[in-house]
Design a protein around this motif. Structure first.
Motif, PDB file in Angstrom:
ATOM      1  N   PHE A  62      11.655  -0.088  12.194  1.00 27.45           N
ATOM      2  CA  PHE A  62      11.912   0.681  10.972  1.00 27.45           C
ATOM      3  C   PHE A  62      12.466   2.051  11.388  1.00 27.45           C
ATOM      4  N   ASP A  63      13.645   2.388  10.922  1.00 31.95           N
ATOM      5  CA  ASP A  63      14.277   3.645  11.319  1.00 31.95           C
ATOM      6  C   ASP A  63      13.421   4.850  10.939  1.00 31.95           C
ATOM      7  N   ASN A  64      13.190   5.731  11.920  1.00 30.87           N
ATOM      8  CA  ASN A  64      12.458   6.988  11.693  1.00 30.87           C
ATOM      9  C   ASN A  64      11.086   6.773  11.061  1.00 30.87           C
ATOM     10  N   ALA A  65      10.482   5.633  11.375  1.00 36.15           N
ATOM     11  CA  ALA A  65       9.200   5.305  10.751  1.00 36.15           C
ATOM     12  C   ALA A  65       8.079   6.222  11.230  1.00 36.15           C
ATOM     13  N   MET A  66       8.091   6.596  12.510  1.00 37.97           N
ATOM     14  CA  MET A  66       6.962   7.347  13.060  1.00 37.97           C
ATOM     15  C   MET A  66       6.816   8.716  12.415  1.00 37.97           C
ATOM     16  N   ASP A  67       7.931   9.397  12.171  1.00 34.76           N
ATOM     17  CA  ASP A  67       7.863  10.702  11.491  1.00 34.76           C
ATOM     18  C   ASP A  67       7.232  10.561  10.112  1.00 34.76           C
ATOM     19  N   LEU A  68       7.603   9.492   9.419  1.00 36.40           N
ATOM     20  CA  LEU A  68       7.052   9.258   8.087  1.00 36.40           C
ATOM     21  C   LEU A  68       5.568   8.913   8.163  1.00 36.40           C
ATOM     22  N   ILE A  69       5.184   8.115   9.137  1.00 38.33           N
ATOM     23  CA  ILE A  69       3.780   7.715   9.285  1.00 38.33           C
ATOM     24  C   ILE A  69       2.894   8.940   9.504  1.00 38.33           C
ATOM     25  N   VAL A  70       3.346   9.875  10.314  1.00 35.44           N
ATOM     26  CA  VAL A  70       2.586  11.111  10.554  1.00 35.44           C
ATOM     27  C   VAL A  70       2.378  11.863   9.233  1.00 35.44           C
ATOM     28  N   LYS A  71       3.431  11.958   8.422  1.00 36.32           N
ATOM     29  CA  LYS A  71       3.339  12.659   7.135  1.00 36.32           C
ATOM     30  C   LYS A  71       2.424  11.918   6.160  1.00 36.32           C
ATOM     31  N   LEU A  72       2.510  10.585   6.162  1.00 39.42           N
ATOM     32  CA  LEU A  72       1.653   9.791   5.269  1.00 39.42           C
ATOM     33  C   LEU A  72       0.189   9.949   5.646  1.00 39.42           C
ATOM     34  N   ALA A  73      -0.100   9.999   6.935  1.00 40.53           N
ATOM     35  CA  ALA A  73      -1.484  10.168   7.392  1.00 40.53           C
ATOM     36  C   ALA A  73      -2.036  11.517   6.951  1.00 40.53           C
ATOM     37  N   GLU A  74      -1.180  12.529   6.922  1.00 37.64           N
ATOM     38  CA  GLU A  74      -1.611  13.865   6.504  1.00 37.64           C
ATOM     39  C   GLU A  74      -1.810  13.962   4.998  1.00 37.64           C
ATOM     40  N   SER A  75      -0.941  13.287   4.253  1.00 36.01           N
ATOM     41  CA  SER A  75      -0.975  13.413   2.788  1.00 36.01           C
ATOM     42  C   SER A  75      -1.832  12.367   2.096  1.00 36.01           C
ATOM     43  N   GLY A  76      -2.030  11.214   2.730  1.00 34.89           N
ATOM     44  CA  GLY A  76      -2.766  10.129   2.086  1.00 34.89           C
ATOM     45  C   GLY A  76      -1.949   9.374   1.053  1.00 34.89           C
ATOM     46  N   LEU A  77      -0.645   9.622   1.020  1.00 33.74           N
ATOM     47  CA  LEU A  77       0.223   8.968   0.047  1.00 33.74           C
ATOM     48  C   LEU A  77       0.813   7.679   0.622  1.00 33.74           C
ATOM     49  N   ALA A  78       1.575   6.972  -0.204  1.00 31.18           N
ATOM     50  CA  ALA A  78       2.274   5.754   0.218  1.00 31.18           C
ATOM     51  C   ALA A  78       3.773   5.969   0.061  1.00 31.18           C
ATOM     52  N   LYS A  79       4.553   5.254   0.846  1.00 34.23           N
ATOM     53  CA  LYS A  79       6.001   5.408   0.799  1.00 34.23           C
ATOM     54  C   LYS A  79       6.668   4.079   1.120  1.00 34.23           C
ATOM     55  N   VAL A  80       7.782   3.802   0.441  1.00 33.97           N
ATOM     56  CA  VAL A  80       8.531   2.570   0.692  1.00 33.97           C
ATOM     57  C   VAL A  80       9.590   2.824   1.761  1.00 33.97           C
ATOM     58  N   ILE A  81       9.631   1.945   2.768  1.00 35.20           N
ATOM     59  CA  ILE A  81      10.619   2.020   3.842  1.00 35.20           C
ATOM     60  C   ILE A  81      11.532   0.797   3.763  1.00 35.20           C
ATOM     61  N   LYS A  82      12.819   1.062   3.918  1.00 34.64           N
ATOM     62  CA  LYS A  82      13.797  -0.016   3.868  1.00 34.64           C
ATOM     63  C   LYS A  82      14.174  -0.431   5.295  1.00 34.64           C
ATOM     64  N   THR A  83      14.313  -1.727   5.523  1.00 37.06           N
ATOM     65  CA  THR A  83      14.798  -2.236   6.806  1.00 37.06           C
ATOM     66  C   THR A  83      15.644  -3.472   6.547  1.00 37.06           C
ATOM     67  N   MET A  91      15.082  -5.481   3.187  1.00 35.58           N
ATOM     68  CA  MET A  91      13.670  -5.704   2.874  1.00 35.58           C
ATOM     69  C   MET A  91      13.008  -4.347   2.684  1.00 35.58           C
ATOM     70  N   TYR A  92      11.983  -4.307   1.819  1.00 36.77           N
ATOM     71  CA  TYR A  92      11.296  -3.063   1.492  1.00 36.77           C
ATOM     72  C   TYR A  92       9.798  -3.247   1.721  1.00 36.77           C
ATOM     73  N   PHE A  93       9.198  -2.295   2.457  1.00 33.88           N
ATOM     74  CA  PHE A  93       7.769  -2.344   2.752  1.00 33.88           C
ATOM     75  C   PHE A  93       7.120  -1.028   2.320  1.00 33.88           C
ATOM     76  N   GLU A  94       5.972  -1.140   1.670  1.00 29.53           N
ATOM     77  CA  GLU A  94       5.215   0.042   1.266  1.00 29.53           C
ATOM     78  C   GLU A  94       4.220   0.393   2.372  1.00 29.53           C
ATOM     79  N   PHE A  95       4.330   1.592   2.925  1.00 33.72           N
ATOM     80  CA  PHE A  95       3.523   2.024   4.055  1.00 33.72           C
ATOM     81  C   PHE A  95       2.411   2.981   3.621  1.00 33.72           C
ATOM     82  N   THR A  96       1.228   2.802   4.238  1.00 36.90           N
ATOM     83  CA  THR A  96       0.158   3.790   4.187  1.00 36.90           C
ATOM     84  C   THR A  96      -0.338   3.966   5.617  1.00 36.90           C
ATOM     85  N   ALA A  97      -0.917   5.125   5.919  1.00 42.77           N
ATOM     86  CA  ALA A  97      -1.355   5.378   7.291  1.00 42.77           C
ATOM     87  C   ALA A  97      -2.532   6.342   7.308  1.00 42.77           C
TER      88      ALA A  97
END
Length: 384
Positions: A62-83, A91-97
């Motif tokens: 997933f492109d640039n996924a790690m930067d987003l995962i760090v932010k999601l872990a801090e905020s507790g929010l969810a985000k959709v990533i396209k691949t 394909m679209y996946f909803e991430f939480t971390a």
């Protein structure tokens, strides 16, 4: 590895394989984004997206996924990533971390079908909204073609009744009167439909300024005085002593709102009076009616118009669709259709004014119409 899961979820040894059995994709990453562990579902999903995924990093899948995962872990929010799949399908996946001692615990769910469906709905909604706006613009631009001949019919029929073409016999007078009444009704309906079309398409240009709100009310009453007198209806106005008459809003829009309410009140009241109160509402009521909370709100930051008629009231069924004229198309009562057109216009104009309107009917005892709008310049900006 499972000591971490045990500590995280406080599970007994018999339940420590909970994450393995989850239907969602679950992976554990180190701080650099390298795979440490994944459940069976994630292993299958990731293998389909990229062969030998476990030898690399999540950013390779997933492109640039790690930067987003760090932010999601801090905020507790969810985000959709396209691949993309190996055959280039989106394909679209909803991430939480969440952060862990070993790195990051990441859960991602395949939302491809839901996301595509939602996107399709949004596209269709935007298309319908544009079609509706184009339709309303078309009606507004044709307003002259509609109104000019009707105004001629109304004007000439009034002139004939006034004797401009000579004295009419009883039969002629009857027919000319019918022509005048029906053409006047149609002209009124067209004016209201065009007014609604403008409101729905945001064609009213908002012009904010200072003006006397009570004078606007009095002018609307004067414009409707003839119709009220024809039905022996008194219109009583009570302005609270502490009312700040000069407000900062849109004068033309306020006139439209008050005009439609008072016209409706007169139309549906056969006996009695219409009582109008002008006051500053309690801030508690302002908050209850959905206005944005603001630290700068004061007792005179909003103005309220309360209009009571002595009609038969509005039934629950009518109230449900009062602001929805298109739900009234099969209604045989022409007056109810007119009223819904008027109140749909009010609803749209009030929205532009950052105000609120509601109706409180009491069966057989009349109807109360309430309008609250911001009265100060600071409220206009803070309610944006």
């Amino acid at each position: 590895m499972f000591d971490f899961f045990k500590n995280l979820f406080n599970k007994d040894e018999e339940e420590e394989d909970l994450l393995t059995k989850l239907p969602d994709n679950v992976v554990l990453l180190n701080n650099q984004g390298s795979f440490l562990w994944c459940n069976d579902v994630a292993q299958k999903t990731l293998s389909n997206l990229k062969e030998n995924f476990s030898e690399g990093y999540i950013d390779n899948v997933f492109d640039n996924a790690m930067d987003l995962i760090v932010k999601l872990a801090e905020s507790g929010l969810a985000k959709v990533i396209k691949t993309k799949t190996s055959d280039e399908k989106d394909m679209y996946f909803e991430f939480t971390a969440r952060k862990t001692d070993e790195g990051y615990l990441v859960c991602f769910r395949d939302n491809t079908q839901s996301y595509k469906t939602l996107t399709s709905i949004f596209v269709e909604h935007e298309s319908l909204r544009k079609i509706n706006k184009d339709k309303n613009n078309f009606l507004v631009k044709l307003s002259g073609d509609f109104r000019t001949p009707l105004q001629s019919i109304v004007g000439f029929s009034q002139a004939l009744m006034g004797g401009i073409g000579g004295e009419l016999n009883e039969k002629q007078a009857k027919y000319v009167n019918i022509i005048n009444k029906n053409s006047t009704d149609v002209l009124y309906l067209i004016d209201k439909i065009l007014e609604l079309s403008k409101a729905e398409s945001n064609l009213f240009e908002k012009k904010l300024g200072y003006f006397d709100a009570v004078n606007v009310l009095n002018n609307v009453i004067k414009d409707n005085e003839k119709d009220a007198q024809a039905k022996n209806i008194e219109i009583n106005v009570e302005v609270s002593k502490d009312v700040k008459r000069t407000i900062y809003s849109d004068e033309a829009m306020l006139k439209i709102v008050l005009e439609n309410i008072i016209e409706s009140a007169i139309k549906f009241t056969d006996v009695g009076a219409i009582n109008i109160e002008v006051s500053h509402p309690d801030l508690e009521l302002v908050s209850e009616k959905g206005f944005l909370p603001t630290e700068n709100a004061k007792e005179k930051s909003y103005i309220m118009f309360k209009i009571d008629d002595q009609s038969l009231g509005i039934s629950d069924i009518e109230l449900e669709n009062l602001f929805e004229p298109y739900a009234q198309l099969d209604n045989p009562n022409k007056n109810n259709v007119f009223r819904s057109i008027a109140f749909a216009t009010i609803k749209n104009v009030i929205r532009i004014m950052k105000g609120n309107v509601w109706v409180e009917p009491e069966a057989m005892h009349g109807t109360t119409y309430c309008v609250i709008i911001p009265a100060e310049k600071v409220m206009q900006s803070e309610n944006e």
